[in-house]
Design an enzyme around this catalytic site. Structure first.
Site, PDB file in Angstrom:
ATOM      1  CB  VAL A 107      23.998 -13.480 -24.862  1.00 48.14           C
ATOM      2  CG1 VAL A 107      22.935 -12.676 -24.145  1.00 48.14           C
ATOM      3  CG2 VAL A 107      23.746 -14.983 -24.689  1.00 48.14           C
ATOM      4  CG  HIS A 123      18.554  -9.646 -23.158  1.00 48.25           C
ATOM      5  ND1 HIS A 123      17.558 -10.494 -23.613  1.00 48.25           N
ATOM      6  CD2 HIS A 123      17.907  -8.556 -22.668  1.00 48.25           C
ATOM      7  CE1 HIS A 123      16.375  -9.936 -23.406  1.00 48.25           C
ATOM      8  NE2 HIS A 123      16.562  -8.761 -22.850  1.00 48.25           N
ATOM      9  CB  CYS A 131      33.399  -7.699 -10.766  1.00 42.23           C
ATOM     10  SG  CYS A 131      33.472  -8.063  -8.997  1.00 42.23           S
ATOM     11  CB  CYS A 136      34.107  -4.432  -8.509  1.00 40.62           C
ATOM     12  SG  CYS A 136      35.571  -4.876  -9.466  1.00 40.62           S
ATOM     13  CB  CYS A 155      37.179  -6.007  -6.143  1.00 36.35           C
ATOM     14  SG  CYS A 155      36.096  -7.407  -6.442  1.00 36.35           S
ATOM     15  CB  THR A 194      11.920 -12.550 -30.367  1.00 39.02           C
ATOM     16  OG1 THR A 194      11.577 -12.344 -28.981  1.00 39.02           O
ATOM     17  CG2 THR A 194      11.248 -11.494 -31.211  1.00 39.02           C
ATOM     18  CG  ASN A 219       8.207 -16.909 -34.299  1.00 39.84           C
ATOM     19  OD1 ASN A 219       8.078 -18.132 -34.323  1.00 39.84           O
ATOM     20  ND2 ASN A 219       8.606 -16.263 -33.221  1.00 39.84           N
TER      21      ASN A 219
HETATM   22  C1  BJW Z   1      12.155 -19.291 -34.828  1.00 36.31           C
HETATM   23  C2  BJW Z   1      12.935 -20.299 -35.388  1.00 36.31           C
HETATM   24  C3  BJW Z   1      13.426 -20.088 -36.676  1.00 36.31           C
HETATM   25  C4  BJW Z   1      12.346 -20.915 -33.397  1.00 36.31           C
HETATM   26  N1  BJW Z   1      13.147 -18.946 -37.309  1.00 36.31           N
HETATM   27  N2  BJW Z   1      11.891 -18.178 -35.469  1.00 36.31           N
HETATM   28  C5  BJW Z   1       6.644  -6.035 -18.068  1.00 36.31           C
HETATM   29  C6  BJW Z   1       5.659  -6.974 -18.009  1.00 36.31           C
HETATM   30  C7  BJW Z   1       5.903  -8.219 -17.428  1.00 36.31           C
HETATM   31  C8  BJW Z   1       7.163  -8.546 -16.903  1.00 36.31           C
HETATM   32  C9  BJW Z   1       8.145  -7.599 -16.982  1.00 36.31           C
HETATM   33  C10 BJW Z   1       7.879  -6.374 -17.546  1.00 36.31           C
HETATM   34  N3  BJW Z   1       9.032  -5.668 -17.497  1.00 36.31           N
HETATM   35  C11 BJW Z   1       9.993  -6.422 -16.937  1.00 36.31           C
HETATM   36  C12 BJW Z   1       9.477  -7.609 -16.594  1.00 36.31           C
HETATM   37  C13 BJW Z   1      10.224  -8.731 -15.950  1.00 36.31           C
HETATM   38  C14 BJW Z   1      11.056  -9.546 -16.940  1.00 36.31           C
HETATM   39  C15 BJW Z   1      10.142 -10.143 -18.001  1.00 36.31           C
HETATM   40  O1  BJW Z   1       9.989  -9.656 -19.095  1.00 36.31           O
HETATM   41  N4  BJW Z   1       9.554 -11.274 -17.699  1.00 36.31           N
HETATM   42  C16 BJW Z   1       8.683 -11.967 -18.656  1.00 36.31           C
HETATM   43  C17 BJW Z   1       9.187 -13.399 -18.839  1.00 36.31           C
HETATM   44  C18 BJW Z   1       7.283 -11.872 -18.197  1.00 36.31           C
HETATM   45  N5  BJW Z   1      12.089  -8.746 -17.540  1.00 36.31           N
HETATM   46  C19 BJW Z   1      13.243  -8.510 -16.911  1.00 36.31           C
HETATM   47  O2  BJW Z   1      13.465  -8.943 -15.789  1.00 36.31           O
HETATM   48  C20 BJW Z   1      14.258  -7.668 -17.650  1.00 36.31           C
HETATM   49  N6  BJW Z   1      14.723  -6.644 -16.803  1.00 36.31           N
HETATM   50  C21 BJW Z   1      14.014  -5.548 -16.560  1.00 36.31           C
HETATM   51  O3  BJW Z   1      12.967  -5.325 -17.098  1.00 36.31           O
HETATM   52  O4  BJW Z   1      14.604  -4.669 -15.652  1.00 36.31           O
HETATM   53  C22 BJW Z   1      13.786  -3.648 -15.086  1.00 36.31           C
HETATM   54  C23 BJW Z   1      13.011  -4.291 -13.969  1.00 36.31           C
HETATM   55  C24 BJW Z   1      13.692  -4.825 -12.916  1.00 36.31           C
HETATM   56  C25 BJW Z   1      12.961  -5.402 -11.867  1.00 36.31           C
HETATM   57  C26 BJW Z   1      11.580  -5.466 -11.935  1.00 36.31           C
HETATM   58  C27 BJW Z   1      10.914  -4.942 -13.042  1.00 36.31           C
HETATM   59  C28 BJW Z   1      11.641  -4.333 -14.058  1.00 36.31           C
HETATM   60  C29 BJW Z   1      15.493  -8.518 -17.975  1.00 36.31           C
HETATM   61  C30 BJW Z   1      15.195  -9.608 -18.934  1.00 36.31           C
HETATM   62  C31 BJW Z   1      16.445 -10.465 -19.125  1.00 36.31           C
HETATM   63  C32 BJW Z   1      16.177 -11.674 -19.987  1.00 36.31           C
HETATM   64  N7  BJW Z   1      17.274 -12.553 -19.868  1.00 36.31           N
HETATM   65  C33 BJW Z   1      17.332 -13.734 -20.722  1.00 36.31           C
HETATM   66  C34 BJW Z   1      18.624 -14.504 -20.373  1.00 36.31           C
HETATM   67  C35 BJW Z   1      19.814 -13.730 -20.969  1.00 36.31           C
HETATM   68  C36 BJW Z   1      21.109 -14.373 -20.689  1.00 36.31           C
HETATM   69  C37 BJW Z   1      21.249 -15.730 -21.271  1.00 36.31           C
HETATM   70  O5  BJW Z   1      21.213 -15.921 -22.509  1.00 36.31           O
HETATM   71  O6  BJW Z   1      21.410 -16.637 -20.466  1.00 36.31           O
HETATM   72  O7  BJW Z   1      17.318 -13.366 -22.101  1.00 36.31           O
HETATM   73  S1  BJW Z   1      15.890 -14.791 -20.573  1.00 36.31           S
HETATM   74  C38 BJW Z   1      15.802 -15.207 -22.286  1.00 36.31           C
HETATM   75  O8  BJW Z   1      14.608 -14.633 -22.859  1.00 36.31           O
HETATM   76  C39 BJW Z   1      16.998 -14.490 -22.937  1.00 36.31           C
HETATM   77  C40 BJW Z   1      16.383 -14.033 -24.224  1.00 36.31           C
HETATM   78  O9  BJW Z   1      17.145 -12.978 -24.775  1.00 36.31           O
HETATM   79  C41 BJW Z   1      14.987 -13.642 -23.823  1.00 36.31           C
HETATM   80  C42 BJW Z   1      14.006 -13.604 -24.959  1.00 36.31           C
HETATM   81  O10 BJW Z   1      13.858 -14.869 -25.514  1.00 36.31           O
HETATM   82  P1  BJW Z   1      13.672 -15.021 -27.080  1.00 36.31           P
HETATM   83  O11 BJW Z   1      14.887 -14.563 -27.784  1.00 36.31           O
HETATM   84  O12 BJW Z   1      12.394 -14.416 -27.500  1.00 36.31           O
HETATM   85  O13 BJW Z   1      13.650 -16.614 -27.226  1.00 36.31           O
HETATM   86  P2  BJW Z   1      12.401 -17.629 -27.019  1.00 36.31           P
HETATM   87  O14 BJW Z   1      12.978 -18.971 -26.816  1.00 36.31           O
HETATM   88  O15 BJW Z   1      11.459 -17.131 -26.010  1.00 36.31           O
HETATM   89  O16 BJW Z   1      11.650 -17.586 -28.419  1.00 36.31           O
HETATM   90  C43 BJW Z   1      12.232 -18.088 -29.606  1.00 36.31           C
HETATM   91  C44 BJW Z   1      11.264 -17.868 -30.733  1.00 36.31           C
HETATM   92  O17 BJW Z   1      11.905 -18.240 -31.943  1.00 36.31           O
HETATM   93  C45 BJW Z   1       9.977 -18.699 -30.635  1.00 36.31           C
HETATM   94  O18 BJW Z   1       8.860 -17.829 -30.805  1.00 36.31           O
HETATM   95  C46 BJW Z   1      10.073 -19.676 -31.807  1.00 36.31           C
HETATM   96  O19 BJW Z   1       8.833 -19.964 -32.405  1.00 36.31           O
HETATM   97  C47 BJW Z   1      10.984 -18.937 -32.742  1.00 36.31           C
HETATM   98  N8  BJW Z   1      11.774 -19.774 -33.643  1.00 36.31           N
HETATM   99  N9  BJW Z   1      13.008 -21.375 -34.529  1.00 36.31           N
HETATM  100  C48 BJW Z   1      12.375 -18.054 -36.719  1.00 36.31           C
HETATM  101  N10 BJW Z   1      14.204 -21.063 -37.317  1.00 36.31           N
END
Ligand code: BJW
Length: 249
Positions: A107, A123, A131, A136, A155, A194, A219
Site C-alpha cells: 500500500v 490492498h 469515508c 458515502c 457526509c 510475499t 524470497n
Molecule cells: C523478502 C525480503 C526481501 C522479507 N526480499 N522477500 C481463504 C483461505 C483462508 C482465509 C481466507 C481465504 N479467503 C479470505 C480469507 C480471509 C483473509 C485471509 O487471507 N486470511 C489469512 C491470513 C488466512 N483475507 C481477507 O480477509 C481478504 N478479504 C477477503 O478475502 O474478502 C472476501 C471475504 C470476506 C469475508 C470473509 C471471507 C472472504 C482481505 C485481506 C486484506 C489484507 N490486509 C493487509 C493489511 C493491508 C493494509 C495495511 O497495509 O495496513 O494486507 S494484512 C497484510 O498481509 C497486508 C499485506 O498486503 C498482506 C500480505 O502480506 P505480505 O505482503 O505477504 O507480507 P508478509 O509480511 O506476510 O511477508 C513478507 C515476505 O517477504 C516474507 O515471506 C519474507 O520472507 C519476505 N522477505 N525480506 C524478498 N528483502
C-alpha cells in the site's frame, strides 16, 4: 525445483526475455530493503508486535478509531521517508520493455515512485483516505499534516479511514478481476517478497499454474507457495535485481 545458484539469475533473465505474458506479484518483502516493515516474517514485523484484528479490521476501527488512525499515521511517516530500492526500479524498467503486469499487495506506492505506470494495488493505498460509511463514496488524497482523525467533509457523519483493504473486507472488484484475468492468462508468474499467506492474493499463483505458467518465487524464506513453484530464488529481491538488470540491458 532449483535453488539459488550462480546460474539462476541468467536463467531468470532468459525466462523474462522469452515469456509472452508476465505477471509479477509483490508483497511487503519487496519494500523491506527500503526500510519498511513486513507483516509476519520477523520479530520486528507488524503482526509480531500488534494484533492485526485491532489495527487492520473494521471492527478494530469501530472500537477505537483514534488508535487505528494513529498507527496508520505512524506508518505513513515511515513510508514517506522510504525510497524505491533496486527491485522497484528494476520492475519499472522491465515494465517499459516487456509485457509485464504488476500486481502488488503493498500500500506504500513505491512501485509508482520508481516509475511503474500501471500497478494493480490489490490492498489499496495508504495515502488515500475514504469515508468509513458504506453509503458515502468520499475519497481524498491524504494530507501530511492530517495527524488527527478527520470527519468526512461530504457526509459530515463518519470518520475518514485509510484507503486500504482490511481483514474480512472485499477487494475492489475491478482490481480483483484484472489480477485474476492476468494470472490465468500469463505464461510466467513471479511471486516476490510475499509470505503467500493472505487470500485472495495468495491464490493467483495457483490460477497461473493451472493455465500452464512457470512459477518463480523470490524470497529468502520458504512459503506455502515454494513447493508449487518451478524455481525458487532464496535471496533478497533487491540483490536479485542488482544482478539481473545488467543482464537485460
Ligand atoms: C523478502 C525480503 C526481501 C522479507 N526480499 N522477500 C481463504 C483461505 C483462508 C482465509 C481466507 C481465504 N479467503 C479470505 C480469507 C480471509 C483473509 C485471509 O487471507 N486470511 C489469512 C491470513 C488466512 N483475507 C481477507 O480477509 C481478504 N478479504 C477477503 O478475502 O474478502 C472476501 C471475504 C470476506 C469475508 C470473509 C471471507 C472472504 C482481505 C485481506 C486484506 C489484507 N490486509 C493487509 C493489511 C493491508 C493494509 C495495511 O497495509 O495496513 O494486507 S494484512 C497484510 O498481509 C497486508 C499485506 O498486503 C498482506 C500480505 O502480506 P505480505 O505482503 O505477504 O507480507 P508478509 O509480511 O506476510 O511477508 C513478507 C515476505 O517477504 C516474507 O515471506 C519474507 O520472507 C519476505 N522477505 N525480506 C524478498 N528483502
Amino acid at each position: 525445483m532449483l535453488n539459488s545458484s550462480e546460474k539462476i539469475i541468467p536463467q531468470l533473465a532468459a525466462q523474462l526475455l522469452s515469456a509472452q505474458r508476465i505477471v509479477v506479484m509483490t508483497g511487503a518483502g519487496v519494500s523491506a530493503e527500503s526500510g519498511i516493515s513486513t507483516f509476519r516474517d520477523s520479530e520486528d514485523s507488524y503482526w509480531s508486535q500488534f494484533d492485526p484484528m485491532t489495527l487492520a479490521s473494521l471492527d478494530g476501527f469501530s472500537d477505537n478509531p483514534q488508535r487505528v488512525w494513529h498507527w496508520y499515521q505512524w506508518r505513513r511517516q515511515q513510508i514517506a521517508l522510504a525510497r524505491p530500492n533496486p527491485a522497484h526500479v528494476g520492475l519499472a524498467q522491465l515494465q517499459r520493455r516487456l509485457p509485464l503486469y504488476l500486481i502488488t499487495q503493498n500500500v506504500d506506492g513505491l512501485h509508482q515512485q520508481a516509475g511503474s505506470q500501471q500497478v494493480c494495488e490489490l490492498h489499496g493505498n495508504i495515502f488515500i483516505n475514504q469515508c468509513v460509511s458504506v453509503s458515502c463514496n468520499y475519497r481524498e488524497q491524504h494530507q501530511d499534516n492530517a495527524s488527527d482523525l478527520i470527519t468526512c467533509p461530504q457526509c459530515q457523519q463518519a470518520y475518514l479511514r485509510p484507503g486500504v483493504v482490511w481483514f474480512g473486507e472485499c477487494l475492489a472488484a475491478e482490481r480483483l478481476e484484472a489480477a485474476d484475468l492476468a494470472s490465468r492468462d500469463c505464461d510466467l508468474f513471479l511471486s516476490m517478497g510475499t509470505s503467500a499467506a493472505v487470500y485472495p492474493a495468495a491464490g493467483f499463483a495457483a490460477l497461473a499454474k493451472q493455465s500452464g505458467a512457470q512459477i518463480i518465487e523470490i524470497n529468502p524464506a520458504a512459503t506455502p507457495l515454494s513447493e508449487h513453484a518451478d524455481w525458487v530464488i532464496r535471496a533478497p529481491v533487491g540483490s536479485v535485481f542488482e544482478r539481473l538488470m545488467p543482464l537485460l540491458s
